[in-house]
Write an enzyme that holds these catalytic residues in place. Sequence first.
Site, short mmCIF file in Angstrom:
data_model
loop_
_atom_site.label_atom_id
_atom_site.label_comp_id
_atom_site.label_asym_id
_atom_site.label_seq_id
_atom_site.Cartn_x
_atom_site.Cartn_y
_atom_site.Cartn_z
CG ASP A 54 -2.21 0.85 1.07
OD1 ASP A 54 -2.67 0.84 -0.13
OD2 ASP A 54 -2.41 1.56 2.10
CB CYS A 145 -8.57 4.62 -4.30
SG CYS A 145 -7.15 4.25 -2.89
CE1 TYR A 177 -7.51 5.09 4.29
CE2 TYR A 177 -6.83 3.13 5.64
CZ TYR A 177 -6.60 4.25 4.78
OH TYR A 177 -5.19 4.32 4.15
CD GLU A 219 -8.97 -0.16 -4.02
OE1 GLU A 219 -8.92 -0.60 -2.94
OE2 GLU A 219 -8.43 0.97 -4.39
#
Length: 239
Positions: A54, A145, A177, A219
């Site tokens: 990531d 994303c 998130y 994803e």
Amino acid sequence: MVSNSKAGYYVRICNDNWKRTANLRKAMLDLPFNAELAEGTLGRDRFQFYLAQDARYLIGFGRALSVAAAKAPDPSALAFFAGAAREAVLVERALHESYFERFGLGEADLAAIETSPTCLGYTSYLLAVAQTEGYAELIAALLPCFWIYHDVGTAILERQRRTGASDNPYQAWIDTYADDDFAASVRTCIAEVDKAAELADEHTVARMSAAFTRACEYEWMFWDSAYRMESWPTTHLRG
């Protein structure tokens, strides 16, 4: 450009694409990586592998966001995508580095984790869209994303609230998130994509939808590959 009689016809493109990718998004929540991350049982080796991938993905993502800022048709969009590029490179990477420090991982340890085929494929795809497509297609490819990470983080947080789960070693990732500030960024990106679609012709709208779907597929692949700690199948053939 759409005519005045069609103004607003495409404004719901984001909702349409979100519904159309429902099966794919549900499958992401059900992936072993996300299920175990939610429970706090995900192996540290898998999470470390994910973080290394990531961190590299975010560099490419940040570059693609910078191109979106350069192509933006108005100052507000320019400011948003430029700011998002900075967040990706500095703020989100700081989250990674906090885990690297906690796990005792140094530069040599991270360098030993090779960039996976999926990570290279996803970043290469976004950068290819940035260089060969227009502003509308690019921001449609960038949106998943934002949106999917918020969706996954929020779903995990809701599950924790229902079950009363606590002491999750990955709570900082989840909270990042599921955060309200991140949610605001998601809403802004959705609004920019809808605005671009409203002004686009049908061919461009179709390409935006295709880009959105492809990024959603990447994803899914990213989390799946992280759980498998994906390596190059040709490693043994190298000289």
